[in-house]
Design a protein around this motif. Sequence first.
Motif, mmCIF file in Angstrom:
data_model
loop_
_atom_site.group_PDB
_atom_site.id
_atom_site.type_symbol
_atom_site.label_atom_id
_atom_site.label_comp_id
_atom_site.label_asym_id
_atom_site.label_seq_id
_atom_site.Cartn_x
_atom_site.Cartn_y
_atom_site.Cartn_z
ATOM 1 N N LYS A 351 0.901 -1.330 0.102
ATOM 2 C CA LYS A 351 0.102 0.034 0.083
ATOM 3 C C LYS A 351 0.927 1.084 0.023
ATOM 4 O O LYS A 351 1.956 1.310 0.397
ATOM 5 N N CYS A 352 0.507 2.136 -0.472
ATOM 6 C CA CYS A 352 0.961 3.790 -0.332
ATOM 7 C C CYS A 352 1.035 4.177 0.902
ATOM 8 O O CYS A 352 0.087 4.262 1.657
ATOM 9 N N GLU A 353 2.167 4.352 1.409
ATOM 10 C CA GLU A 353 2.351 4.791 3.186
ATOM 11 C C GLU A 353 1.971 6.133 3.376
ATOM 12 O O GLU A 353 1.935 6.700 4.238
ATOM 13 N N VAL A 354 1.878 6.923 2.055
ATOM 14 C CA VAL A 354 1.153 8.429 2.250
ATOM 15 C C VAL A 354 -0.050 8.255 2.640
ATOM 16 O O VAL A 354 -0.561 9.049 3.639
ATOM 17 N N ASP A 355 -0.896 7.450 1.808
ATOM 18 C CA ASP A 355 -2.080 7.222 2.258
ATOM 19 C C ASP A 355 -2.602 5.909 1.589
ATOM 20 O O ASP A 355 -2.440 5.709 0.320
ATOM 21 N N ASN A 357 -5.185 4.764 0.614
ATOM 22 C CA ASN A 357 -6.486 4.674 -0.161
ATOM 23 C C ASN A 357 -5.679 4.915 -1.540
ATOM 24 O O ASN A 357 -6.727 5.202 -2.673
ATOM 25 N N HIS A 358 -4.623 5.618 -1.852
ATOM 26 C CA HIS A 358 -4.318 5.757 -3.021
ATOM 27 C C HIS A 358 -4.424 4.780 -3.923
ATOM 28 O O HIS A 358 -3.893 3.705 -3.896
ATOM 29 N N CYS A 359 -4.910 5.168 -4.939
ATOM 30 C CA CYS A 359 -5.280 4.220 -6.145
ATOM 31 C C CYS A 359 -3.930 3.859 -7.068
ATOM 32 O O CYS A 359 -3.254 4.982 -7.587
ATOM 33 N N ILE A 398 5.509 3.530 -1.652
ATOM 34 C CA ILE A 398 4.592 4.686 -2.015
ATOM 35 C C ILE A 398 4.169 4.335 -3.555
ATOM 36 O O ILE A 398 4.768 3.814 -4.433
ATOM 37 N N CYS A 399 3.279 4.896 -3.691
ATOM 38 C CA CYS A 399 2.409 4.968 -5.197
ATOM 39 C C CYS A 399 3.273 5.740 -6.072
ATOM 40 O O CYS A 399 3.911 6.541 -5.593
ATOM 41 N N SER A 400 3.070 5.439 -7.371
ATOM 42 C CA SER A 400 4.014 6.081 -8.200
ATOM 43 C C SER A 400 3.766 7.659 -8.312
ATOM 44 O O SER A 400 4.824 8.464 -8.381
ATOM 45 N N THR A 401 2.520 7.946 -8.190
ATOM 46 C CA THR A 401 2.291 9.597 -7.865
ATOM 47 C C THR A 401 3.046 10.202 -6.935
ATOM 48 O O THR A 401 3.529 11.174 -6.956
ATOM 49 N N CYS A 402 3.143 9.647 -5.647
ATOM 50 C CA CYS A 402 3.736 10.206 -4.582
ATOM 51 C C CYS A 402 5.219 10.221 -4.902
ATOM 52 O O CYS A 402 5.909 11.215 -4.447
ATOM 53 N N HIS A 403 5.567 8.978 -5.360
ATOM 54 C CA HIS A 403 7.103 8.665 -5.571
ATOM 55 C C HIS A 403 7.397 9.859 -6.614
ATOM 56 O O HIS A 403 8.477 10.638 -6.068
HETATM 57 ZN ZN LIG Z 1 0.594 7.656 -2.666
#
Ligand SMILES: [Zn+2]
Length: 448
Positions: A351-355, A357-359, A398-403
């Motif tokens: 999962k994305c550790e920022v949130d 719920n990140h898709c 983290i998800c690609s967007t957050c990364h």
């Molecule tokens: Zn994220």
Amino acid sequence: MELNSKLKQIREGKSITLSKLAEKLEWPISKLSKIEGGSQDITFKELEELCVHLGESVHDIVGEKRITNVGDDLNMRELSKKFSEFIVNYGSVNRDNFGGNDVIKIITKVIPELITKDLDIDLQKFLVKGSGGNGQPAEVPWLSIFIRDITTTATKGLYLVFLVKADLSGMYLSLNQGFTYFKDKYGTKEGKVKIRKAAKEVRNLLNTIPSDSLFNIDLECVNSLGKGYEAGNIAAKYYSIDSILNDDMIYDIRDYITLYEELRGIIGDRTVEQFYDYLLLKEDGYELSEEEEVEAINKILTLKEDEEEYCVGFKGEKKEKKDSIIDNKGRKVYPRDPKIATNALKLAGYKCEVDENHCSFTRKSNGKNYTESHHLIPVNCQDDFDFSLDVEENVCSICSTCHNCIHYGEDEERMVLLEKLYKERKDHLDKVGLSVSFAELKKYYKIK
Ligand SMILES: [Zn+2]
Ligand SMILES: [Zn+2]
């Protein structure tokens, strides 16, 4: 056409007078005249000089004649003759007649001197050394050309070496490697595997390997020393005793010295050990950049190893940091273990550790939610820390967007993500000896 007539024809074709050419060469006219007339031999070195002033290449002038009869003109076969003489007579050397034996002198003295003279070897830079054994004949007699600032011994580093086959049926000229580094770092058994891998990696780096080079050599030997040479071979040229007299070794040695010098350039300011450390890093399971790590993680996840066994929680243990590596451009870099990063993704449940719920999307290799690993304290800041930054505690999923945001976003947006991750990880980082304040972390990210 004989070589001498050909040289004359080329000179006349270019309307260069005998005296003018002699002047340029700083030779007496009589010498040039005798050479053109065929009454004086020309050495290989002289031919090279002459070609420079005639604007021709030695290869073009000598052409196919090189193989058939030019050797006699140029006295270039002397080396082949001496090697042949050595190999043919080596079988007669034994423990009793070893001391002061003239056959041994051929490889320890005569040939090294001949190579040095014929190739105009700079002895400040190179060491030319031969051995026919120690008090008794060796299984594989050798003659090496070392670049002094790489190595001066066959047990270490990289060098050129003539290796006579144990059955005296021929010999190789080989770009080879000493075994010491491999034995010290990996032990004898694994070292043998690694030295072959290293040979392959070195080959991939080189552009000037002669096209007829052999990558495998067979010395028909039983002892470990000879086996080591077989394993260490990077590229080699073979000379059969039956045809050795037809070979113009000077050309080959020259080609191999060019190859050796190319390798010298690639090693650069690094020690041989540093060069190998970098060369074998991937082989040893490490990566040097986040991009390479992303690739490696995907491969590891494809292997679908037993999750339970693989996935261990934060160990909370300080880990000794690895030495930095110097890459081919001379930059200092720190190795990353993609298994650690993979483990960090698993620990986060992908999962994305920022949130959480990140898709994202589903990763093909393991059918789980796709996230990427990111070292919270950047790996290139390792010098500021006493313990390894390459631990699960410092790797976030983290998800690609957050990364992408963390690397390329506007400072205000990056800081929001960074703060969130920092708060989650601060205590864990403290435990593994990676204490850092948020202000310091911001500095590492160049956020003002
Ligand atoms: Zn994220
Ligand atoms: Zn990153």
